[in-house]
Design a protein around this motif. Structure first.
Motif, PDB file in Angstrom:
ATOM      1  N   TRP A   8     -49.647  46.933 -53.268  1.00 19.05           N
ATOM      2  CA  TRP A   8     -51.107  46.475 -52.744  1.00 19.05           C
ATOM      3  C   TRP A   8     -50.867  45.184 -51.244  1.00 19.05           C
ATOM      4  CZ3 TRP A   8     -52.986  42.153 -52.240  1.00 19.05           C
ATOM      5  CH2 TRP A   8     -53.106  41.253 -53.560  1.00 19.05           C
ATOM      6  N   LYS A   9     -49.948  44.443 -51.770  1.00 23.15           N
ATOM      7  CA  LYS A   9     -49.413  43.791 -50.984  1.00 23.15           C
ATOM      8  C   LYS A   9     -48.939  44.349 -49.645  1.00 23.15           C
ATOM      9  CE  LYS A   9     -48.991  40.209 -54.021  1.00 23.15           C
ATOM     10  NZ  LYS A   9     -47.811  39.153 -54.530  1.00 23.15           N
ATOM     11  N   GLY A  10     -47.830  45.185 -50.006  1.00 14.32           N
ATOM     12  CA  GLY A  10     -47.189  45.713 -48.857  1.00 14.32           C
ATOM     13  C   GLY A  10     -48.050  46.655 -47.889  1.00 14.32           C
ATOM     14  N   ASP A  11     -49.331  47.580 -48.306  1.00 15.00           N
ATOM     15  CA  ASP A  11     -49.921  48.169 -48.163  1.00 15.00           C
ATOM     16  C   ASP A  11     -50.758  47.343 -46.758  1.00 15.00           C
ATOM     17  OD1 ASP A  11     -48.851  50.546 -49.227  1.00 15.00           O
ATOM     18  OD2 ASP A  11     -50.583  50.697 -50.932  1.00 15.00           O
ATOM     19  N   LEU A  12     -51.097  46.290 -47.683  1.00 13.74           N
ATOM     20  CA  LEU A  12     -52.159  45.586 -46.421  1.00 13.74           C
ATOM     21  C   LEU A  12     -51.670  45.428 -45.189  1.00 13.74           C
ATOM     22  CD1 LEU A  12     -54.095  43.095 -49.263  1.00 13.74           C
ATOM     23  CD2 LEU A  12     -55.420  44.785 -48.028  1.00 13.74           C
ATOM     24  N   ILE A  13     -50.226  44.275 -45.553  1.00  9.51           N
ATOM     25  CA  ILE A  13     -49.636  44.492 -44.899  1.00  9.51           C
ATOM     26  C   ILE A  13     -49.555  45.188 -43.109  1.00  9.51           C
ATOM     27  CG2 ILE A  13     -47.286  43.322 -44.453  1.00  9.51           C
ATOM     28  CD1 ILE A  13     -46.546  42.255 -46.337  1.00  9.51           C
ATOM     29  N   PHE A  14     -49.177  46.057 -43.715  1.00  7.50           N
ATOM     30  CA  PHE A  14     -49.031  47.867 -42.482  1.00  7.50           C
ATOM     31  C   PHE A  14     -49.959  47.549 -42.542  1.00  7.50           C
ATOM     32  CE2 PHE A  14     -45.373  49.454 -45.941  1.00  7.50           C
ATOM     33  CZ  PHE A  14     -44.385  49.139 -45.458  1.00  7.50           C
ATOM     34  N   MET A  15     -51.103  47.925 -42.866  1.00  8.06           N
ATOM     35  CA  MET A  15     -52.699  47.699 -41.727  1.00  8.06           C
ATOM     36  C   MET A  15     -52.763  46.716 -41.195  1.00  8.06           C
ATOM     37  SD  MET A  15     -55.003  49.485 -44.919  1.00  8.06           S
ATOM     38  CE  MET A  15     -56.893  50.195 -43.689  1.00  8.06           C
ATOM     39  N   SER A  16     -52.457  45.717 -41.306  1.00 11.60           N
ATOM     40  CA  SER A  16     -52.340  44.588 -40.599  1.00 11.60           C
ATOM     41  C   SER A  16     -51.269  44.498 -39.779  1.00 11.60           C
ATOM     42  CB  SER A  16     -52.401  43.241 -40.791  1.00 11.60           C
ATOM     43  OG  SER A  16     -52.871  43.064 -42.621  1.00 11.60           O
ATOM     44  N   ALA A  17     -50.451  44.729 -39.406  1.00  3.09           N
ATOM     45  CA  ALA A  17     -49.375  45.653 -38.446  1.00  3.09           C
ATOM     46  C   ALA A  17     -50.997  46.751 -37.576  1.00  3.09           C
ATOM     47  CB  ALA A  17     -48.218  46.424 -38.659  1.00  3.09           C
ATOM     48  N   ALA A  18     -51.030  47.526 -38.094  1.00  3.89           N
ATOM     49  CA  ALA A  18     -51.466  48.365 -37.179  1.00  3.89           C
ATOM     50  C   ALA A  18     -52.622  47.712 -36.648  1.00  3.89           C
ATOM     51  CB  ALA A  18     -51.800  50.142 -38.346  1.00  3.89           C
ATOM     52  N   LEU A  19     -53.089  47.569 -37.300  1.00  3.01           N
ATOM     53  CA  LEU A  19     -54.797  46.381 -36.613  1.00  3.01           C
ATOM     54  C   LEU A  19     -54.263  45.242 -35.246  1.00  3.01           C
ATOM     55  CD1 LEU A  19     -57.389  45.597 -36.154  1.00  3.01           C
ATOM     56  CD2 LEU A  19     -56.341  43.235 -38.167  1.00  3.01           C
ATOM     57  N   CYS A  20     -52.848  44.868 -35.686  1.00  6.36           N
ATOM     58  CA  CYS A  20     -52.108  43.935 -34.761  1.00  6.36           C
ATOM     59  C   CYS A  20     -51.489  44.992 -33.268  1.00  6.36           C
ATOM     60  CB  CYS A  20     -50.865  43.208 -34.950  1.00  6.36           C
ATOM     61  SG  CYS A  20     -50.630  41.591 -36.305  1.00  6.36           S
ATOM     62  N   TRP A  21     -51.191  46.295 -33.806  1.00  2.00           N
ATOM     63  CA  TRP A  21     -50.734  46.579 -32.887  1.00  2.00           C
ATOM     64  C   TRP A  21     -52.413  47.168 -31.878  1.00  2.00           C
ATOM     65  CZ3 TRP A  21     -46.434  47.321 -30.038  1.00  2.00           C
ATOM     66  CH2 TRP A  21     -46.685  48.131 -28.896  1.00  2.00           C
ATOM     67  N   ALA A  22     -53.354  47.585 -32.880  1.00  3.07           N
ATOM     68  CA  ALA A  22     -54.329  48.453 -32.240  1.00  3.07           C
ATOM     69  C   ALA A  22     -54.715  47.214 -30.746  1.00  3.07           C
ATOM     70  CB  ALA A  22     -55.821  47.863 -33.349  1.00  3.07           C
ATOM     71  N   VAL A  23     -54.562  46.154 -31.301  1.00  2.00           N
ATOM     72  CA  VAL A  23     -55.505  44.346 -30.628  1.00  2.00           C
ATOM     73  C   VAL A  23     -54.232  44.898 -29.168  1.00  2.00           C
ATOM     74  CG1 VAL A  23     -55.813  42.302 -30.445  1.00  2.00           C
ATOM     75  CG2 VAL A  23     -56.026  43.548 -32.968  1.00  2.00           C
ATOM     76  N   TYR A  24     -53.007  45.151 -29.349  1.00  2.00           N
ATOM     77  CA  TYR A  24     -51.968  44.701 -28.077  1.00  2.00           C
ATOM     78  C   TYR A  24     -52.629  46.381 -27.424  1.00  2.00           C
ATOM     79  CZ  TYR A  24     -48.072  45.579 -24.979  1.00  2.00           C
ATOM     80  OH  TYR A  24     -47.415  45.970 -24.270  1.00  2.00           O
ATOM     81  N   GLY A  25     -53.232  47.374 -27.715  1.00  2.00           N
ATOM     82  CA  GLY A  25     -53.489  48.992 -27.122  1.00  2.00           C
ATOM     83  C   GLY A  25     -54.330  48.264 -26.013  1.00  2.00           C
ATOM     84  N   VAL A  26     -55.575  47.809 -26.774  1.00  2.00           N
ATOM     85  CA  VAL A  26     -56.689  47.220 -26.015  1.00  2.00           C
ATOM     86  C   VAL A  26     -56.991  45.923 -25.703  1.00  2.00           C
ATOM     87  CG1 VAL A  26     -59.578  46.051 -26.236  1.00  2.00           C
ATOM     88  CG2 VAL A  26     -58.735  47.939 -28.061  1.00  2.00           C
ATOM     89  N   LEU A  27     -55.850  44.933 -25.193  1.00  2.00           N
ATOM     90  CA  LEU A  27     -55.581  44.009 -24.662  1.00  2.00           C
ATOM     91  C   LEU A  27     -55.136  44.471 -23.330  1.00  2.00           C
ATOM     92  CD1 LEU A  27     -53.898  41.456 -27.033  1.00  2.00           C
ATOM     93  CD2 LEU A  27     -56.310  41.273 -25.121  1.00  2.00           C
ATOM     94  N   ALA A  28     -54.445  45.503 -23.608  1.00  2.00           N
ATOM     95  CA  ALA A  28     -53.079  46.351 -22.291  1.00  2.00           C
ATOM     96  C   ALA A  28     -54.704  46.767 -21.329  1.00  2.00           C
ATOM     97  CB  ALA A  28     -52.124  47.480 -23.297  1.00  2.00           C
TER      98      ALA A  28
END
Length: 328
Positions: free
Chosen positions: A167-187
Motif C-alpha cells: 500500500w505504501k508503493g500504491d500511495l507513492i505511485f498516486m502521489s507521482a501521478a498528482l505531481c505530473w498533473a500539477v506540472y500539466g496544469v502549470l504548463a
C-alpha cells in the motif's frame, strides 16, 4: 513539411502514449534487477542533460534579450520561479516518487495507478486553479476511464491491501501521478513552450538531484548499484529514460497539453494502463484475461466520449461570435 495544429497535437499524443507505454513495460521487466530505482532516476536526468543542457545554453545565448528571463546560470531558458515550480513537480519530485514506488509495490500497480489516476487529479486541479468546468459528459468519461483502470489492475491492487507494505508503493505511485498533473496544469497556466519547459525541468533536476545523489551515495545513505552495473545497462537507461521519457515525451506531452488542454490530454494518456498491460502480454508473456479486455473497452469508451463531447463544446463556442455578428 509543416503540420496543422490539429495534426501536430495528434502526433504529440501518439508519441506520448507510445513512450509512456514503453516506460511501463520496461519498468516491469527491469525494475529492481541490475539498478536501483534511484540509479535509474540518475540515468534519466543525466541522459536528458546530455541533450537538453547544451540546448538550453544555446537558446539563452542566441538571443541576448532572453538572458534576463533565464536562470540557473543560463541552463534554463525560463525564469527562476517557473523553473523551480515546474522542475520540482514535473522533474525532481515526480522522478523520485515514480522510482521509489518500486521499492514497495510491483510495476503492475504503477501501470494502473500512475497513468490511471492522472485524469482524476488533473480534472480536480483544472477545476480548482484553471476554472475549467466538469460537465456531466466529462464526468461520465472520467468514470469510464477510472472504471477501466480498476478492472485492468483491480485484482492485483486488492491483493495488495491484504497486508505488507504494498500500500505504501500504491500511495507513492498516486502521489507521482498528482505531481505530473500539477506540472500539466502549470504548463497550461504559464503557457510554457514545450521545448523550453522540458529543458528547464531537466536543468532543475541536474542542479538538485545529481549532487544530492552523489553525496548520499558516497555517505552510504542511498542504495546504489551503479558501480557494479554493466555499461550496456547504464547506456540503455540513459537513452530510454533520458532521451525517450524526458526529451521526446516531455516535449510531446507539453505540446499536447497546450493543444488539447490538461484534462483532455490526461484522458488520452489514460490509454497507457491498458496498452502497457497488452504490451506485457506480447513482450513479457503475461496472460491475457477478460479483465484486461473489459478494462480496455471501458477506457476507450471513456476517452472517446469525453474528448468528442469536449470538442463539440469547443466548436460551439468558436461559432458563437460568428452567430452574433450576423444577428440583427
Amino acid at each position: 513539411m509543416r503540420f496543422s495544429p490539429r495534426a501536430s497535437g495528434l502526433l504529440a499524443a501518439v508519441v506520448t502514449v507510445a513512450i509512456w507505454t514503453g516506460f511501463i513495460v520496461i519498468a516491469r521487466a527491469s525494475a529492481g534487477h541490475t539498478l536501483t530505482p534511484f540509479d535509474i532516476g540518475l540515468c534519466r536526468i543525466l541522459g536528458a542533460s546530455l541533450v537538453l543542457l547544451p540546448w538550453g545554453l544555446y537558446l539563452t545565448r542566441r538571443d541576448p534579450g532572453s538572458r534576463t528571463s533565464s536562470s540557473l546560470l543560463g541552463l534554463s531558458p525560463l525564469p527562476l520561479r517557473q523553473t523551480v515550480i515546474a522542475g520540482f513537480f514535473g522533474g525532481l519530485l515526480y522522478a523520485v516518487l515514480c522510482y521509489a514506488g518500486f521499492f514497495y509495490a510491483p510495476a503492475a500497480h504503477a501501470s494502473v495507478l500512475m497513468p490511471g489516476s492522472l485524469p482524476l487529479w488533473t480534472a480536480l486541479l483544472a477545476l480548482l486553479f484553471l476554472g475549467e468546468r466538469l460537465t456531466k459528459a466529462r464526468l461520465l468519461g472520467l468514470v469510464c476511464i477510472l472504471a477501466g483502470d480498476a478492472v485492468v489492475g483491480g485484482m492485483s491492487l486488492l491483493r495488495g491491501l491484504g497486508g505488507g507494505e504494498v500500500w505504501k508503493g500504491d500511495l507513492i505511485f498516486m502521489s507521482a501521478a498528482l505531481c505530473w498533473a500539477v506540472y500539466g496544469v502549470l504548463a497550461r497556466h504559464f503557457k510554457l513552450d514545450a521545448v523550453r519547459a522540458t529543458i528547464a525541468v531537466t536543468a532543475f533536476g541536474f542542479c538538485t538531484y545529481v549532487p544530492a545523489y552523489a553525496v548520499l551515495a558516497f555517505l552510504g545513505l542511498l542504495p546504489s548499484r551503479l558501480a557494479s552495473a554493466p555499461w550496456s545497462e547504464i547506456a540503455f537507461q540513459m537513452m530510454f529514460q533520458g532521451w525517450g521519457s524526458v526529451v521526446i515525451s516531455g516535449i510531446s506531452f507539453t505540446y499536447m497539453v497546450r493543444h488539447f488542454g490538461p484534462v483532455r490530454s490526461t484522458m488520452i494518456t489514460a490509454l497507457v494502463p491498458g496498452l502497457s498491460a497488452l504490451g506485457a502480454v506480447i513482450f513479457l508473456g503475461e496472460p491475457l484475461g477478460l479483465n484486461l479486455l473489459a478494462g480496455l473497452a471501458l477506457v476507450t469508451i471513456g476517452i472517446l466520449f469525453g474528448v468528442r463531447v469536449a470538442r463539440a463544446r469547443e466548436t460551439d463556442k468558436a461559432m458563437m461570435p460568428a452567430v452574433r455578428s450576423v444577428t440583427p
